[in-house]
Design an enzyme around this catalytic site. Sequence first.
Site, short mmCIF file in Angstrom:
data_model
loop_
_atom_site.label_atom_id
_atom_site.label_comp_id
_atom_site.label_asym_id
_atom_site.label_seq_id
_atom_site.Cartn_x
_atom_site.Cartn_y
_atom_site.Cartn_z
N LYS A 1 -1.14 9.59 -1.06
CA LYS A 1 -0.19 8.48 -0.57
C LYS A 1 0.65 7.89 -1.65
CE LYS A 1 0.23 5.87 3.48
NZ LYS A 1 -0.54 5.05 3.08
N ASN B 1 7.68 7.72 5.74
CA ASN B 1 6.06 6.84 5.69
C ASN B 1 6.94 5.78 5.92
OD1 ASN B 1 4.13 4.97 4.73
ND2 ASN B 1 4.20 5.11 7.12
N GLY B 2 7.29 4.62 6.33
CA GLY B 2 7.39 3.24 6.73
C GLY B 2 8.45 2.97 7.82
N GLU B 3 8.46 1.65 7.97
CA GLU B 3 9.45 1.51 9.25
C GLU B 3 10.08 1.34 10.29
OE1 GLU B 3 10.57 -2.06 9.09
OE2 GLU B 3 9.39 -2.02 7.06
N GLU C 1 -6.81 -0.19 6.00
CA GLU C 1 -8.16 -1.00 5.89
C GLU C 1 -7.76 -1.89 7.22
OE1 GLU C 1 -10.81 -3.21 3.68
OE2 GLU C 1 -8.49 -3.99 3.69
N CYS D 1 -2.16 1.28 -2.82
CA CYS D 1 -2.62 0.01 -2.15
C CYS D 1 -2.30 -1.24 -3.40
CB CYS D 1 -4.58 -0.11 -2.22
SG CYS D 1 -4.93 -1.34 -1.77
N GLN E 1 -9.69 9.00 3.08
CA GLN E 1 -8.79 8.85 2.44
C GLN E 1 -9.70 7.76 0.94
OE1 GLN E 1 -5.68 4.89 1.65
NE2 GLN E 1 -4.77 6.64 1.85
N PRO F 1 -3.47 5.64 7.17
CA PRO F 1 -4.27 4.13 7.51
C PRO F 1 -4.07 3.02 7.43
CG PRO F 1 -3.48 5.27 4.92
CD PRO F 1 -2.52 6.52 6.18
N CYS G 1 2.79 3.48 10.74
CA CYS G 1 1.18 2.36 10.56
C CYS G 1 1.48 0.97 11.35
CB CYS G 1 1.16 1.93 9.20
SG CYS G 1 0.50 3.65 8.59
C1 LIG Z 1 -3.19 -4.27 6.78
C2 LIG Z 1 -2.88 -3.33 6.16
C3 LIG Z 1 -3.64 -2.19 5.49
C4 LIG Z 1 -3.42 -0.85 5.25
N1 LIG Z 1 -4.19 0.16 4.25
C5 LIG Z 1 -3.66 0.66 4.17
C6 LIG Z 1 -4.92 1.83 3.11
O1 LIG Z 1 -6.10 2.05 3.53
N2 LIG Z 1 -4.74 3.03 2.58
C7 LIG Z 1 -2.89 3.56 2.65
O2 LIG Z 1 -3.14 4.02 2.36
N3 LIG Z 1 -2.18 2.41 3.35
C8 LIG Z 1 -2.34 1.39 3.44
N4 LIG Z 1 -1.98 0.70 4.33
C9 LIG Z 1 0.13 1.66 4.14
C10 LIG Z 1 0.31 1.67 5.64
O3 LIG Z 1 -0.77 2.80 5.62
C11 LIG Z 1 2.00 2.53 5.50
O4 LIG Z 1 2.29 2.73 4.22
C12 LIG Z 1 2.82 1.05 5.51
O5 LIG Z 1 1.87 0.06 6.19
C13 LIG Z 1 4.29 1.45 5.76
O6 LIG Z 1 4.38 2.04 7.21
P1 LIG Z 1 4.35 1.22 9.03
O7 LIG Z 1 5.92 0.40 8.31
O8 LIG Z 1 4.77 2.54 9.58
O9 LIG Z 1 3.30 -0.06 9.01
C14 LIG Z 1 -1.94 -0.64 5.06
C15 LIG Z 1 -1.18 -1.37 5.57
C16 LIG Z 1 -1.56 -2.63 6.24
C17 LIG Z 1 0.11 -3.21 6.56
#
Ligand SMILES: Cc1cc2nc3c(=O)[nH]c(=O)nc-3n(C[C@H](O)[C@H](O)[C@H](O)COP(=O)(O)O)c2cc1C
Length: 319
Positions: free
Chosen positions: A142, A203-205, A12, A101, A71, A10, A227
């Site tokens: 999450k 999740n992450g990076e 947002e 969040c 979600q 996700p 993400c």
């Molecule tokens: C712009 C933005 C919006 C996000 N919105 C949500 C969200 O709506 N719900 C959620 O659980 N995490 C949200 N996240 C967190 C991501 O789901 C994810 O946990 C985080 O970016 C780390 O993963 P990545 O390194 O693959 O980006 C958001 C992150 C970003 C950067």
Amino acid sequence: MANGRLILGPMEGVLDALMREMLTDINDYDLCVTEFVRVVDQVLPDSVYYKLCPELHNGGMTPSGTPVRIQLLGQEPGWLAENAMRAVELGSPGVDLNFGCPAKLVNRSRGGAALLKDPEQIYQIVKASREAVDSALPVSAKIRLGWDDPSQCDEIVDAVYQANATELTIHARTKEDGYKADAIKWHHIAEMKAKYNLPLIANGEIWDYASAQACREATECDDLMVCRGALNLPNLGNVVKYNAAHMSWADVISLLIRYSKYEIEGYKAVYYPNRIKQWFAYLRDEYPEAKALFADIRRLQEIKAITQVLEQAHKDAHQ
Ligand SMILES: Cc1cc2nc3c(=O)[nH]c(=O)nc-3n(C[C@H](O)[C@H](O)[C@H](O)COP(=O)(O)O)c2cc1C
């Protein structure tokens, strides 16, 4: 590590239905999670759910057939449970609960990451939603590792586990870590994996095949969620799953043209200039061509002016 499921996570304000449509069309993602929808003290009107997740009109799947899980974010177990029930009645294949969040507004009202300080409340929320939703459908959560200390994750994971969640995604940073790349702590996920009999999604990076493999090794998780990387590199799903070649710039610009047509024809056309710039802000980390083009379009406000620049770039890339 075996390759498990790959989830488009996700984001947002970024990863909406159109983006999910585009990215699931060109990648074999196993699941998407919607942007969060905030629950306060009512069952949200159906119109809110359909706007958040138009895929509900398509059996809860993107046009290419990838399931999309709604979600929810909130702090009141009863209202979250009622909304979880409504979301699945409308066709969501399960629900995900957001406890990660970091937005100030959300945390001031004790939603999102603020709940990481209160594992008992997380337990109550997950338990109420789990009991409300048909046991055949997943109720997932999450989280981040904690508010300001990764050792907090033990109690948080325990709460999610005791509440009988189907599965749990862990973004391997604390709320205080924000998005700092060097603050990623995948190994804490492996510790949780060893301790709890609960399916975990790491999740992450994750930005490419190598980082996905490194994440799998460090976390011992087969299942991953991506993400931001999915926007930097539009075929990240297939790169992670099949070690596919990174999408060429010529293919990216064709995708952008396709995306632009959908956006402009859709009901969100007024937002198009900001939306395309937003995507460029991600793409420029992967493609030098996107960096150059972003400099050309960043001050443009007119839809037509932006699409002309893209059309020209398309011609140049396909010469
Ligand atoms: C712009 C933005 C919006 C996000 N919105 C949500 C969200 O709506 N719900 C959620 O659980 N995490 C949200 N996240 C967190 C991501 O789901 C994810 O946990 C985080 O970016 C780390 O993963 P990545 O390194 O693959 O980006 C958001 C992150 C970003 C950067």
